[in-house]
Scaffold this motif. Sequence first.
Motif, short mmCIF file in Angstrom:
data_model
loop_
_atom_site.label_atom_id
_atom_site.label_comp_id
_atom_site.label_asym_id
_atom_site.label_seq_id
_atom_site.Cartn_x
_atom_site.Cartn_y
_atom_site.Cartn_z
N LYS A 183 17.75 39.31 85.28
CA LYS A 183 18.36 38.90 84.00
C LYS A 183 18.60 40.10 83.09
CE LYS A 183 16.88 35.07 81.63
NZ LYS A 183 15.87 34.06 81.19
N TYR A 184 17.68 41.03 83.13
CA TYR A 184 17.80 42.21 82.26
C TYR A 184 18.82 43.23 82.79
CZ TYR A 184 13.83 41.16 79.10
OH TYR A 184 13.01 40.63 78.14
N GLY A 185 19.33 43.02 83.98
CA GLY A 185 20.39 43.91 84.43
C GLY A 185 20.16 44.59 85.76
N ALA A 186 19.03 44.33 86.42
CA ALA A 186 18.84 44.92 87.75
C ALA A 186 19.94 44.39 88.68
CB ALA A 186 17.46 44.60 88.30
N THR A 187 20.43 45.26 89.55
CA THR A 187 21.45 44.83 90.51
C THR A 187 20.85 44.58 91.88
OG1 THR A 187 21.92 47.17 90.90
CG2 THR A 187 23.34 46.03 89.34
N ASP A 188 19.69 45.16 92.13
CA ASP A 188 19.03 45.01 93.44
C ASP A 188 17.52 44.95 93.20
OD1 ASP A 188 21.31 46.18 95.55
OD2 ASP A 188 21.35 47.20 93.61
N VAL A 189 16.84 44.25 94.10
CA VAL A 189 15.38 44.22 94.07
C VAL A 189 14.89 44.68 95.43
CG1 VAL A 189 13.34 42.74 93.96
CG2 VAL A 189 15.22 42.39 92.34
N VAL A 190 13.96 45.65 95.43
CA VAL A 190 13.36 46.11 96.68
C VAL A 190 11.87 45.80 96.62
CG1 VAL A 190 12.76 48.17 98.04
CG2 VAL A 190 15.07 47.90 97.14
N PRO A 191 11.41 44.81 97.38
CA PRO A 191 10.00 44.44 97.30
C PRO A 191 9.08 45.35 98.11
CG PRO A 191 11.16 42.91 98.74
CD PRO A 191 12.19 43.88 98.21
#
Lengths: 341, 341
Positions: free
Chosen positions: B207-215
């Motif tokens: 929501k804040y603007g991240a385009t990708d998440v890497v767990p």
Amino acid sequence: MRAALMYAAGDVRVEAVADPTLERPTDAIVRVVRACVCGSDLHPYHSMPASPVGRQMGHEFLGVIEQTGSRVATVETGDLVLASFSSQDNSCEFCCAGVQTSCSHPESGLFSAAQAELVRVPLADGTLYPLPADADAALLASLLTLADVYGTGYHAAKMANVSAGDTVAVIGDGAVGLLAVLSARQLGAERIILMGRHRARTDLGLKYGATDVVPERGEKGVAAVRELTRGGAHKVLEAVGHRPAYDQAVGVVRAGGVISRVGVPQYDEASVGFASLFGRNITLTGGLAPVRAYVDELLPLVLDGSVDPGQVFDSTVALDEVPAAYRAMNDRSVLKALIAF
Amino acid sequence: MRAALMYAAGDVRVEAVADPTLERPTDAIVRVVRACVCGSDLHPYHSMPASPVGRQMGHEFLGVIEQTGSRVATVETGDLVLASFSSQDNSCEFCCAGVQTSCSHPESGLFSAAQAELVRVPLADGTLYPLPADADAALLASLLTLADVYGTGYHAAKMANVSAGDTVAVIGDGAVGLLAVLSARQLGAERIILMGRHRARTDLGLKYGATDVVPERGEKGVAAVRELTRGGAHKVLEAVGHRPAYDQAVGVVRAGGVISRVGVPQYDEASVGFASLFGRNITLTGGLAPVRAYVDELLPLVLDGSVDPGQVFDSTVALDEVPAAYRAMNDRSVLKALIAF
């Protein structure tokens, strides 16, 4: 051709080796006119294990192009050219961002055979910089500093963002440290404190623009600079590479300031925690200098005589005298030896 | 008054303590309206040795001025004010340079007793920032983030010089990491990769603007980011503070790039040598955030609703429930607990 080879710590010889040849169409062969011995050549001179096979040495040179590969477009046989100590295509993303020492081209790399009569230059278009054909022989020493030590000192100052009014501390009175002084002066530093103890060298530092010399090292040196600056220098240019110099840099930098390293670190880990860097918002920057990035800016100043970085050469030798030049630099009787062919 | 005190790792109690009083003419006493528990409060929650004397906790608060010393000039009794987590005169050389956490005033320091009904504020003129008296109660959570976590995330992005077109990796999905994502977006980053594995938190990051998440973490996480970015992120914002996060930052940063740390380092030494930083010209920056420096810039955005940093609070408790809030944050069932008085 003849070349300098190192066989072990303290053992440099000049011998006949095979001439280099064009290996790729982007290569050039350069006949060396000036080369030199670098402070970083002294690291293997202290530590290299003995080897039956000698290792060619040297990464700073300028010379005349002897031969070019079929795809070399911007320089040609007969040109007087300056190399940077790294080879690069000067067109990839990293080169365009001014980090030529991280060129992504697979043939990019560092020179390691420039104390020799001939050098093979990969990626000649991105690596060789044409010099005026009529360059005065007296200018060649200063021009050669653009291959490494002047560009490296300038990198330290640029990465630290040295600006008008700054107080700058320079750690190290070798050629790079002295040219970091010159660079900080060019960028407008108000006060430049040179930390070094070799009188002839610190005197040259004063000529280059240092306002103060602090000969003490370690805690005493830190205390002296903190006293002079009432709390530390805005920018610290570290041109040594040993861990005590890093700790000294941490000690003399002001809160919110910058440590810019160009001395190749001879350590892996160092203090970066709350007490050293984090709590005081110290920035640690610098690195292996992309000297090619600075030639456009610095060359005109050398050619018109407004700077004279070649004063760091206090000895000129022939190729056969290179072993003696290593010895002299190692015992610190010579600051930096120029090799004239 | 009542206040939260820590007696040992895992042992937080709310008890009656003496009211703070004005100690110097530059002090103010603030009646707290909102405070909160910080990720950094969890460090002593893990490690504090048992003590018969409880230690007051908390460094983030806003409230109403109850009393001012005779030399307080810019705020007065009845004002709704925001504090920064550090107290400072906001007028010394370091404050003027934007490094308020290195304020040279002898009474400057860090708050450590804000989870309480009343707080003594040293250097009130430089530390308290007046808020609009009619601030909507719904805005108080977002306003409180200016006391630490939003300003700290913003500091990470500013020190990294996040700019239009940058690829940014953010390490850590705590409140500071998420607000570093928001800050990187504000500064124009094109791609923002959030490294975190807690789904509710990484969803807020998106929501804040991240385009990708890497767990993934460690080597796998590094490989994933290097693959996504074809060689690493231009800027890495490190919002954890443990050594593996530092190593991860070194692994994912691009040659010529910047690592900006705002997670308080729980280590002293780390790799800074040729392979980690120097050879690739990596800049290491950041530090204890001078959040006061950013209030002028960020407050209008909070007041007009263009940013909503208060979403990092996913739990609101009364002062009596603070021990439970520590437990919930410690077991990661709560991201950040707001304390409403």
